[in-house]
Design a protein around this motif. Structure first.
Motif, PDB file in Angstrom:
ATOM      1  N   GLY A   8     -10.737 -12.550   7.846  1.00  0.00           N
ATOM      2  CA  GLY A   8      -9.381 -12.973   8.171  1.00  0.00           C
ATOM      3  C   GLY A   8      -9.371 -14.143   9.129  1.00  0.00           C
ATOM      4  N   ARG A  37      -2.188  -4.583   2.188  1.00  0.00           N
ATOM      5  CA  ARG A  37      -1.811  -5.348   3.372  1.00  0.00           C
ATOM      6  C   ARG A  37      -0.563  -4.749   3.994  1.00  0.00           C
ATOM      7  N   ARG A  44       2.868  -0.547   4.022  1.00  0.00           N
ATOM      8  CA  ARG A  44       1.621  -1.046   3.437  1.00  0.00           C
ATOM      9  C   ARG A  44       1.836  -1.267   1.948  1.00  0.00           C
ATOM     10  N   THR A  90       1.106 -13.373   5.334  1.00  0.00           N
ATOM     11  CA  THR A  90       0.674 -12.963   6.665  1.00  0.00           C
ATOM     12  C   THR A  90       0.758 -11.454   6.818  1.00  0.00           C
ATOM     13  N   SER A  92      -1.956  -7.710   8.100  1.00  0.00           N
ATOM     14  CA  SER A  92      -3.292  -7.132   8.255  1.00  0.00           C
ATOM     15  C   SER A  92      -3.730  -6.639   6.889  1.00  0.00           C
ATOM     16  N   TYR A  93      -4.924  -7.004   6.500  1.00  0.00           N
ATOM     17  CA  TYR A  93      -5.445  -6.649   5.179  1.00  0.00           C
ATOM     18  C   TYR A  93      -6.495  -5.556   5.331  1.00  0.00           C
ATOM     19  N   TYR A  94      -6.383  -4.536   4.480  1.00  0.00           N
ATOM     20  CA  TYR A  94      -7.274  -3.377   4.522  1.00  0.00           C
ATOM     21  C   TYR A  94      -7.934  -3.191   3.161  1.00  0.00           C
ATOM     22  N   GLN A 117     -11.208  -0.863   8.507  1.00  0.00           N
ATOM     23  CA  GLN A 117     -10.257  -1.345   9.499  1.00  0.00           C
ATOM     24  C   GLN A 117      -9.608  -2.622   8.959  1.00  0.00           C
ATOM     25  N   GLY A 118      -8.516  -3.014   9.511  1.00  0.00           N
ATOM     26  CA  GLY A 118      -7.816  -4.191   9.014  1.00  0.00           C
ATOM     27  C   GLY A 118      -8.413  -5.487   9.523  1.00  0.00           C
ATOM     28  N   THR A 119      -8.185  -6.546   8.770  1.00  0.00           N
ATOM     29  CA  THR A 119      -8.522  -7.884   9.213  1.00  0.00           C
ATOM     30  C   THR A 119      -7.251  -8.724   9.109  1.00  0.00           C
ATOM     31  N   GLN A 120      -6.938  -9.464  10.151  1.00  0.00           N
ATOM     32  CA  GLN A 120      -5.672 -10.166  10.234  1.00  0.00           C
ATOM     33  C   GLN A 120      -5.718 -11.501   9.508  1.00  0.00           C
ATOM     34  N   THR A 122      -3.202 -14.764   9.000  1.00  0.00           N
ATOM     35  CA  THR A 122      -1.982 -15.416   9.448  1.00  0.00           C
ATOM     36  C   THR A 122      -1.873 -16.773   8.773  1.00  0.00           C
TER      37      THR A 122
END
Length: 125
Positions: A8, A37, A44, A90, A92-94, A117-120, A122
């Protein structure tokens, strides 16, 4: 099984990012791996999924033609290539995984057994 999402970042509209989901604890064989996301204040939502064995892919309408999901068996990794990014991407992607997920359920978060875990991501306008 543990999933580790990465890749991310901050990008301008129209740009690209590549997300990776690496697995440890199990070598994928029959799993379905999905990306979801979640933006602040929103539920989600499904983005894309791939069946490990057949490489069959599924996409949300909002990302068709812009995002591409693939898998690398040697690295036990799933990649989400995101092109032509928009500010509305934009979130958080899981990444998530599960077995025995039928086609009609690939877009449902409840179908997946384990999550990373998520990765942001933007996207600026």
């Amino acid at each position: 099984v543990q999933l580790q999402a990465s890749g991310g970042g901050l990008v301008q509209a129209g740009g690209s990012l590549r997300l990776s989901c690496a697995a440890s604890g199990r070598t994928f064989s029959s799993e379905t791996i999905g990306w979801f996301r979640q933006a602040p204040g929103k539920e989600r939502e499904f983005v894309a999924a791939i069946r490990w064995g057949s490489r069959t892919t599924y996409y949300a309408d909002s990302v068709k033609g812009r995002f591409s999901i693939s898998r690398d068996s040697a690295r036990n990794t799933v990649t989400l290539q995101m092109n032509s990014l928009k500010p509305e991407d934009t979130a958080s992607y899981y990444c998530a995984g599960g077995r025995g997920i039928i086609t009609s359920s690939t877009s449902l978060a409840a179908s997946y057994s384990y999550w990373g875990q998520g990765t942001q991501v933007t996207v600026s306008s």
